[in-house]
Scaffold this motif. Structure first.
Motif, PDB file in Angstrom:
ATOM      1  N   THR A 118    -101.398  70.049   9.372  1.00  0.00           N
ATOM      2  CA  THR A 118    -101.999  69.039  10.265  1.00  0.00           C
ATOM      3  C   THR A 118    -102.530  67.884   9.431  1.00  0.00           C
ATOM      4  OG1 THR A 118    -104.164  70.089  10.196  1.00  0.00           O
ATOM      5  CG2 THR A 118    -102.696  70.691  12.000  1.00  0.00           C
ATOM      6  N   GLY A 158    -101.608  63.540  21.314  1.00  0.00           N
ATOM      7  CA  GLY A 158    -101.809  63.709  19.882  1.00  0.00           C
ATOM      8  C   GLY A 158    -102.239  65.114  19.491  1.00  0.00           C
ATOM      9  N   LEU A 159    -103.365  65.556  20.040  1.00  0.00           N
ATOM     10  CA  LEU A 159    -103.861  66.870  19.654  1.00  0.00           C
ATOM     11  C   LEU A 159    -102.976  67.992  20.188  1.00  0.00           C
ATOM     12  CD1 LEU A 159    -107.727  66.400  19.913  1.00  0.00           C
ATOM     13  CD2 LEU A 159    -106.227  66.191  17.938  1.00  0.00           C
ATOM     14  N   ASP A 188    -104.607  65.025  25.502  1.00  0.00           N
ATOM     15  CA  ASP A 188    -103.930  63.898  24.898  1.00  0.00           C
ATOM     16  C   ASP A 188    -102.711  64.409  24.134  1.00  0.00           C
ATOM     17  OD1 ASP A 188    -106.651  64.732  23.743  1.00  0.00           O
ATOM     18  OD2 ASP A 188    -105.289  64.545  22.049  1.00  0.00           O
ATOM     19  N   ALA A 220    -106.727  75.294  24.344  1.00  0.00           N
ATOM     20  CA  ALA A 220    -106.165  75.930  23.159  1.00  0.00           C
ATOM     21  C   ALA A 220    -105.343  77.151  23.552  1.00  0.00           C
ATOM     22  CB  ALA A 220    -107.283  76.318  22.193  1.00  0.00           C
ATOM     23  N   VAL A 279    -102.009  76.024  25.083  1.00  0.00           N
ATOM     24  CA  VAL A 279    -101.023  75.589  24.095  1.00  0.00           C
ATOM     25  C   VAL A 279    -100.346  76.800  23.467  1.00  0.00           C
ATOM     26  CG1 VAL A 279    -100.655  74.306  21.965  1.00  0.00           C
ATOM     27  CG2 VAL A 279    -102.291  73.462  23.654  1.00  0.00           C
ATOM     28  N   THR A 305    -100.140  57.700  19.791  1.00  0.00           N
ATOM     29  CA  THR A 305    -101.266  58.567  19.463  1.00  0.00           C
ATOM     30  C   THR A 305    -101.056  59.270  18.129  1.00  0.00           C
ATOM     31  OG1 THR A 305    -100.324  60.429  20.647  1.00  0.00           O
ATOM     32  CG2 THR A 305    -101.851  59.021  21.872  1.00  0.00           C
ATOM     33  N   GLY A 306    -100.055  58.849  17.403  1.00  0.00           N
ATOM     34  CA  GLY A 306     -99.872  59.405  16.064  1.00  0.00           C
ATOM     35  C   GLY A 306     -99.246  60.777  16.052  1.00  0.00           C
ATOM     36  N   GLU A 349    -100.038  68.241  17.786  1.00  0.00           N
ATOM     37  CA  GLU A 349    -100.512  68.794  16.512  1.00  0.00           C
ATOM     38  C   GLU A 349    -100.648  70.311  16.608  1.00  0.00           C
ATOM     39  OE1 GLU A 349    -101.456  67.733  13.310  1.00  0.00           O
ATOM     40  OE2 GLU A 349    -100.271  66.018  13.952  1.00  0.00           O
ATOM     41  N   GLN A 350    -101.302  70.761  17.697  1.00  0.00           N
ATOM     42  CA  GLN A 350    -101.535  72.205  17.770  1.00  0.00           C
ATOM     43  C   GLN A 350    -100.242  72.962  18.038  1.00  0.00           C
ATOM     44  OE1 GLN A 350    -104.614  73.685  20.433  1.00  0.00           O
ATOM     45  NE2 GLN A 350    -104.121  75.770  19.779  1.00  0.00           N
TER      46      GLN A 350
END
Lengths: 411, 411, 411, 411
Positions: free
Chosen positions: C411, C395-396, C393, C185, C188, C216-217, C399-400
């Motif tokens: 989100t 995806g996450l 990954d 975290a 990022v 992965t969306g 998102e972040q």
């Protein structure tokens, strides 16, 4: 085949491939089969039903095949009455004890179907006072009355009764759980909704967490989840708690981006000093209450009055005074803590997740989070009837889950 | 920095990057440094020598920094005399106990340099009758005399003395251990030569093996190695032994290519029945001697009169009667079995390999075999001074090793 | 050794282990060395300086060793004047051409140090009109004037000049990049700050993305980043764009949790139909402008007027009309798109990330995101002087990152 | 559902789970179904047969669903006559072109069932002179006659006809291919037997190899297999050939255990110099024939007169003069080399293995070898009807295979 028996199975036989598995298992155990009747239904929502005759060369092999295929929810067409034997030694089952699944199970005793208490796989069934409960082999005592053979034992596949309790989205996703090609952000939201719903229904949420939760910097998020009431029970090992306490005690020394983890190590002075400090305090709780430990996950668990079970392993240093060094005793403590649990989150630990999966009933849904797709699929295949796998690192997973569940959580 | 101390380090400082690590660690622990003198030698074979002044804000922090950097073989320039404290409680060290490395260590007592017996990392040093030995925190007792602080303690980096004992090729390869881009066939040959040489010198060979040894079909090769005398001690867990015994008891039922391992499991009847059968027999040895078990790795170990230590984990079923369920007792049994070991092979197990690495002295060379490069590099970085990593599956590794070591072994 | 030469290197020699690598390389290439002078500085912030004599059996081997060690920033003590040869065939360098690093490089021509334009590794240096620039072997033409040998070529290690441009936190983290044990975290957030700063200074942000970004969306998050102006250039392959366009064209058919990705496939009708549809439209831009494609990452790139370079691979279906099927032409297009780039994000693709790393100058910082730690460390070790690895990954991560960078991103 | 069609499928429906996949796909594409008839047979060896009605809201959607489920071997009960359209542009299929599987396929033309030549997935079907063959989208030309829709197209599932050609053991193992828990030594033997048998029947053996074949030290084993006649065709990339040639040209400089692969790289002088040397020679064959290259895999292929196809990628340096830089041209060359191939071995490359799987007919059995279980299962699931996965490193796999196949091969 001289010995044979008719069995039946209900459910979505095509969707789940369960019938193929049953027939495979029969052959793998040296038996043979004949499909007597199969009704697949005509549309997607119809339930199927099959009747199969299973044969084997000996009665004992037939009994073992029938026990084996019960893991797929296959029961004898005519179950009969349960047969019982008396254990003749401590810690040893009778030869042909009935070996359990983790499915809902009923036993036919004196003409009554008695439900098995605390379903758990790979146990025996102990009969006492008209009640039946699972017992692991280490806990059986001479004189205990144990169900033997397959007669009079039926398992119930989890179908409609559980799905009413589960968030629909979670249930439908969990069918496709163990793959890397999933939109993780959506999965995390589904898990958050499921946790909220389970809590609203009065169930507890069990977390099984590995040391990566701390080492990936996610302890702040997990601490927030504890404080917000979303962690009722925590299972873990010595490493998780020690690393968390080490950060609480010596946090400033080993800051962000510390390179130590990837360097040659011939000893870890700070780690063992942390263990010694808590041993001196007597327990984690004592260390928190005396003001020695003032932050972190374990601190939050103690402050919130939540329970944790730490079970040791052969690789542990120390260990901490709270850690069960006897693994069988540790398993007992974990079993005792399962009562009331309605959802389980497994994050970044294989050892303790498999251990938890071993004792969980199939009716408790599980979310498994790990960066390794093989571990995720192994865990989701093995445990709950409704398991959702997320291939993700603990750090970002917990950050996003805390953002979803904890108001005002700042990433 | 108000407190400071001069330290020195010898060895191939440039090749090993050790000086960079020392200086990093000083900064990470909140200290500071000044390089006083550095002599790198002029050619590749010359040894280097450096003197560095390390400073800190407090005496206790300085002491911790000095202990920390001893893992890199850095000693005080003027070591002084060892200081001792008395442990005031069972299972707890004095506050500022000296935390050990797994390097050869000497302690200055009454003007004499006394060698530490059984070097092991993350222990304390107990002084008794003029001798010094390591003691893990769980085994310290109130009244024990424990070395405190860094004064009078020196570590000796493994350089020339050990390399004489090691096969030259192995030693030179082990410098570049933890990488996937290695010619594995050549590595296996080097390990075979090293094992032969170690045996010829009268040392024992310790194996640490995971269940994949059986599940990848390598038990035939490992059994041949046991029978040929190349496995003196075996460390493992409940799963390794149970799977091996399950194949010995029920081998015909679950043949090659059995699909069971990748299917949904809600119980493993055959596995728990194996455990129960051996529990009934009383022990693995009893099951072998009574003729119940007639083949496999455990059978060969018993027949050859070799020792094995099985330590349990929280994920175990049963476990087998031979398994230590208390992990601290298991660690003690492992330590006792280490005497005389001159080489260690770790195959396909992280848990027991890390546990073994925790208690091995740095002087024992290690070969680590796993399909996961991260596990191989983690193990080789952490344990021996001479560790050779092989990124390979247990099956083909053991086949080839048996082909090298066992005359007439037919793959 | 009959031939020898004095070389020198400046910088944080201890911290980076660079001197050890230089001496290793000399030996690996069959040379020998003698350390003539070494000044490590006395404290952490002092710069070091070393002078080493390198020897070899032949002049040509010595020249190759000297070229080799220049990748570590090692230059001849007396560089001399550059020597030039004329290429005698298209696509072939002269025998002893100078092989470049991706470091800032200067060439001594007529007594002047001329900076090399567009530093890129594994190229030759072409001299024309008093200027020097890199040229890949495929692009050299007969008659081109090429620098040969090491004389008159100096590289400049990235030290202080670049760090002023970099966010301090990112710079310090990137030292410890390639490890799984990082608080993701926090990483990022550091990347988000770095991107903002780079944009504020007028540089462009390059993204290299694999198909997992869509699968992965994470395409919603990446689309938001495109729309917010944080994606100036996009490098990828046919699969990324096709999957994105497939979702735009047929999104409703293959919903969340589609099981198709993990099932036996003997053809992918929808995938090839997507390719055919875009081929019929003529180009991705045409498909967007005609209203055929109305959402997704590629749609957002076209709408925002940003540039993308899609380079094909042998595993491609189709491919899309925008894809370079000739990989050398694709590399040229990627090089042309690098001008003005001040930061690179690589997400979930090894092939295109390595390709980008091959042509990036060392001065451009890089963030690499992948679930596989080996890939992350491989990419961060190989490319930029300041590379930050995130084991996560796609995806996450996306998102972040979108949550950090895009106001009101939900989100 | 307004539009519907009856389809049928034959085969071991229970064992393979194929029916579940069909029904899933129907739902995923927005259709619905009704099972009209199902006959599973009564014993394990009986073949099953099912008839299902599939429905959809539109005729075009129904056509797409029917094409989709043909990948599972499902055909219309009443196939009808094939419909044809004319392509109106180069490189573009008509809108509703029939998208192929890689299964044996027949087309109903003028009342005759015409077999499709060169089955390959994700192609169109071109009709010309009463014959039908697959054509990839890039190769279609305006005016070509293309099969459109599903009418008159039937696929034939691989059942008994192929298994007669396959070694029984290989065939039975390949059912359980994609798992790590396999006895690798046994798998390697089965592959060796299969290769011998395929050669004895006059088929060719295709190898697809990655650079790890050279970097894991397995090139000696692969060279021996080439010389013994077990490598008829080799597919690979620039890296494989360049590394092999680099070792042949400069082998002594970079010996065993070279640490370079895991170190920071800002350029690889020796690699690009190898490429330049071969470019100067004109081709790999020219370099071998002129005596420049005297050993290694490529040398052996040239000497044995075997064919190889090297296709480039965007990450390539150079590349070598033999490498196809245009990937579509490379795919064409690979297709042309497939004629006569009866077995394929894929070792340590994902990119070229997937590319090969894309163009292979399902009737050619495949062995996939990789250390990463996810890659092995991905490849075996996707390509051949009989694919055997081996989770192993290239080095030990090739050593053991050479020991099995090459008389007097010394490991």
């Amino acid at each position: 085949m001289r010995f044979h028996e008719q069995v039946e199975v209900h459910g979505h036989l095509m969707d789940t491939g369960v019938l193929a598995r049953v027939l495979d298992d029969v052959l793998a155990y040296g038996g043979d089969y004949r499909v007597d009747k199969i009704d697949l239904g005509r549309t997607h929502d119809d339930e199927s039903h099959a009747v199969v005759t299973v044969g084997a060369e000996s009665a004992s092999r037939l009994a073992r095949i029938l026990m084996r295929v019960q893991v797929h929810g296959v029961n004898k067409l005519v179950p009969g009455e349960a047969r019982m034997c008396v254990a003749d030694a401590d810690g040893v089952f009778p030869e042909d004890f009935y070996s359990t699944t983790n499915l809902e199970t009923v036993v036919h005793l004196d003409g009554q179907w008695v439900p098995v208490e605390h379903p758990e796989m790979d146990c025996g069934l102990i009969v006492s006072g008209g009640r039946v409960r699972t017992v692991p082999v280490a806990d059986v005592r001479a004189g205990d009355v144990i169900v033997c053979g397959i007669d009079g034992v039926k398992v119930v596949l989890p179908v409609s009764d559980h799905s009413t309790r589960l968030h629909g989205e979670f249930a439908s996703m969990s069918t496709f759980s163990s793959t890397a090609a999933q939109p993780q952000a959506v999965l995390v939201k589904a898990i958050a909704r499921q946790i909220r719903e389970v809590k609203a229904e009065g169930y507890q949420v069990l977390w099984v967490a590995g040391r990566a939760v701390v080492s990936t910097g996610a302890s702040r998020a997990l601490t927030a989840l504890v404080e917000a009431g979303y962690v009722d029970v925590l299972f873990g090992g010595n490493a998780l708690a020690t690393l968390d306490l080490e950060r609480a005690l010596f946090g400033s020394a080993l800051g962000l981006g510390s390179p130590h983890s990837r360097r040659v190590q011939r000893g870890n002075e700070q780690h063992i000093r942390t263990v010694n400090t808590i041993r001196r305090a007597g327990s984690i709780r004592a260390a928190v209450e005396s003001g020695l430990v003032t932050k972190g996950v374990m601190h939050a668990m103690v402050k919130a009055g939540k329970s944790f079970v730490l079970v040791g392993s052969v690789r542990d240093d120390g260990p901490l005074p709270d850690v069960y060094t006897d693994v069988v005793a540790g398993q007992r403590a974990m079993r005792a803590a399962l009562r009331g649990v309605g959802f389980t989150v497994m994050v970044a630990t294989t050892l303790h997740s498999v251990a938890t999966g071993n004792i969980l009933p199939a009716s408790v849904p599980v979310a498994c989070v790990d960066t390794n797709p093989s571990i995720v699929s192994g865990l989701t295949d093995r445990t709950s009837a409704q398991a959702l796998g997320v291939v993700a690192d603990a750090g970002l997973f917990l950050e996003q889950l805390a953002t979803e569940l904890v108001p005002d959580y700042q990433t």
